[in-house]
Design an enzyme around this catalytic site. Structure first.
Site, PDB file in Angstrom:
ATOM      1  N   ALA A   1       0.639  -0.659   0.011  1.00 33.99           N
ATOM      2  CA  ALA A   1       0.022  -0.413  -0.068  1.00 33.99           C
ATOM      3  C   ALA A   1       1.135   1.282  -0.082  1.00 33.99           C
ATOM      4  O   ALA A   1       0.177   2.369  -0.945  1.00 33.99           O
ATOM      5  CB  ALA A   1      -0.990  -0.266   1.339  1.00 33.99           C
TER       6      ALA A   1
ATOM      7  N   GLN B   1       4.289 -13.352  -1.873  1.00 32.72           N
ATOM      8  CA  GLN B   1       5.372 -12.175  -1.417  1.00 32.72           C
ATOM      9  C   GLN B   1       6.049 -12.465  -0.243  1.00 32.72           C
ATOM     10  O   GLN B   1       6.303 -12.029  -0.432  1.00 32.72           O
ATOM     11  CB  GLN B   1       3.421 -10.869  -0.812  1.00 32.72           C
ATOM     12  CG  GLN B   1       3.344 -10.111  -1.671  1.00 32.72           C
ATOM     13  CD  GLN B   1       2.223 -11.095  -2.859  1.00 32.72           C
ATOM     14  OE1 GLN B   1       1.491 -12.262  -2.364  1.00 32.72           O
ATOM     15  NE2 GLN B   1       0.698 -10.215  -3.636  1.00 32.72           N
TER      16      GLN B   1
ATOM     17  N   ASP C   1      -3.755  -2.665   3.995  1.00 28.69           N
ATOM     18  CA  ASP C   1      -3.904  -1.980   2.455  1.00 28.69           C
ATOM     19  C   ASP C   1      -4.916  -0.928   2.898  1.00 28.69           C
ATOM     20  O   ASP C   1      -5.323  -0.372   1.940  1.00 28.69           O
ATOM     21  CB  ASP C   1      -4.971  -3.093   1.661  1.00 28.69           C
ATOM     22  CG  ASP C   1      -3.409  -3.369   0.807  1.00 28.69           C
ATOM     23  OD1 ASP C   1      -2.670  -4.544   1.609  1.00 28.69           O
ATOM     24  OD2 ASP C   1      -2.614  -2.978  -0.234  1.00 28.69           O
TER      25      ASP C   1
HETATM   26  O1  MRU Z   1      -1.150  -7.239  -3.397  1.00 28.90           O
HETATM   27  P1  MRU Z   1      -0.026  -6.303  -2.106  1.00 28.90           P
HETATM   28  O2  MRU Z   1       0.906  -7.490  -3.133  1.00 28.90           O
HETATM   29  O3  MRU Z   1       0.103  -4.612  -2.884  1.00 28.90           O
HETATM   30  O4  MRU Z   1      -0.537  -6.741  -1.168  1.00 28.90           O
HETATM   31  C1  MRU Z   1      -0.004  -6.257  -0.205  1.00 28.90           C
HETATM   32  C2  MRU Z   1      -0.151  -6.460   1.852  1.00 28.90           C
HETATM   33  O5  MRU Z   1      -1.227  -6.943   1.422  1.00 28.90           O
HETATM   34  C3  MRU Z   1       0.862  -5.330   2.564  1.00 28.90           C
HETATM   35  O6  MRU Z   1       0.211  -6.236   4.064  1.00 28.90           O
HETATM   36  C4  MRU Z   1       0.024  -4.045   3.055  1.00 28.90           C
HETATM   37  O7  MRU Z   1       0.286  -3.527   1.375  1.00 28.90           O
HETATM   38  C5  MRU Z   1       0.855  -3.445   3.461  1.00 28.90           C
HETATM   39  S1  MRU Z   1       3.050  -3.526   3.495  1.00 28.90           S
HETATM   40  C6  MRU Z   1       3.404  -2.423   4.403  1.00 28.90           C
END
Ligand code: MRU
Length: 360
Positions: A56, A210, A251
């Protein structure tokens, strides 16, 4: 003392350069460390959509830089044309990923600077150049502020971590997901920097991996002990008494504390609750959407089914079998022990506690 090998020194997730917006391509990690420079705002939008950059806060920085890049290259000759270009750029970037509210927060902040600097300038070409410069400066400020915010979150959250033991995290909420340092991983970094003896269990985080590809990569690079587990092992290790705390990013957080984060977070939170393990969320105030009373109102991105039926380009499901891919889920606030922000720690009742942090 913070860890002197902090990975925001080891790599730059995103930066503004004279040539364009430079990003580490996260779709290629951990196999290859490739940097890409985008010179057109539409390329930045596509990089966000295809998850070259993700997480995010990093999405917010990328959107701000995308706006600055688009306006930098705009051929507008007067204020009206530049405003029309701004709207086009903002719309393109805003359509990339719907859940991470930092994207919309960043575009709104850029709009504020755009309008303010436009109102101060002559409406013709020379004046427009200072609008362009103001947007470039603001995008870079958003990046620097984000790193400072993460470090502040680390200071507030470090005390909540146990003196020793294993912390479970889901997805990647580290330097790769932010301007640098990280939210959830920033708290872990700060706790280790303060002398706590922590190690991390990283959920692999199907389907985009991830945890396996990114969290394991950045923690290993930072010499923080990390062990990879598949998502369905978390409950087992909790029940065995091996996990002392869970910490994740977010997010979008609704006013009541309900938290949208990577798909699978909800299951981890329920398991933590069942096993009496504290469950922490670390997120900047820019991730908190006080306009939404509860998590049911958070839009959930539905990504391609191919990301589920294929693994590293190999098809792993029978042809024709449908698959679903909600990219996020919402963890009800009752499962959240505390939300760590740059202004301090919010606890139940979250509506009051979060409002108090905004009021400070
Ligand atoms: O789909 P993504 O990889 O963008 O999802 C990211 C996440 O869910 C993270 O945990 C969230 O954005 C927090 S990042 C500091």
């Amino acid at each position: 003392m913070l860890n002197s090998h902090a990975p925001y020194d080891a790599f730059k997730t995103i930066e503004w350069t004279e040539e364009g917006v430079r990003m580490l391509d996260q779709t290629r990690l951990p196999a290859e460390e490739i940097y890409r420079t985008y010179t057109d705002y539409r390329e930045v939008a596509e990089a966000i959509r295809s998850m070259v950059i993700r997480g995010a806060p990093a999405i917010g920085v990328a959107a701000a830089m995308g706006v600055a890049l688009g306006i930098k290259h705009s051929a507008a000759k007067d204020a009206a044309e530049l405003r029309a270009d701004f709207e086009r750029i903002a719309e393109t970037l805003s359509k990339t990923r719907p859940t991470a509210v930092n994207l919309f927060w960043a575009v709104k902040r850029m709009r504020g600077v755009f309008e303010k600097s436009l109102s101060c300038q002559a409406a013709e070409a020379p004046g427009l150049d200072s609008v362009r410069k103001a947007l470039e400066a603001e995008a870079q400020r958003i990046l620097t502020e984000d790193i400072a915010i993460n470090e502040a979150m680390g200071r507030h959250g470090a005390d909540l971590m146990p003196d020793a033991g294993t912390i479970l995290t889901h997805c990647n909420a580290g330097a790769l997901a932010t301007g640098g340092y990280g939210t959830a991983l920033g708290v872990i970094r700060a706790a280790i920097g303060a002398g706590k003896k922590l190690q991390v269990f990283a959920d692999e985080t199907r389907p985009f991996l991830q945890g396996a590809r990114l969290t394991a990569w950045e923690l290993a690079k930072d010499h923080i002990p990390v062990t990879l587990i598949t998502d369905n092992m978390a409950g087992h290790f909790m029940k065995q008494g091996e996990i002392r705390a869970v910490i994740v990013g977010a997010d979008r957080i609704a006013a009541n504390g309900d938290t949208a984060n990577k798909i699978g977070t909800y299951s981890v939170a329920v398991l933590a609750h069942e096993n009496g393990i504290p469950f922490y969320v670390a997120a900047p105030l820019s991730t908190i959407d006080m306009s939404l009373v509860g998590g049911d109102l958070i839009p959930i991105e539905e990504r391609s089914a191919a990301e589920v039926t294929q693994l590293a380009g190999v098809t792993i499901a029978p042809q024709g079998v449908p698959a679903r891919h909600p990219a996020f889920d919402v963890t009800p606030h009752r499962y959240i022990t505390a939300i760590i922000t740059e202004r301090g720690v919010a606890r139940e009742p979250f509506t009051d506690s979060l409002r108090g942090l905004f009021a400070e």
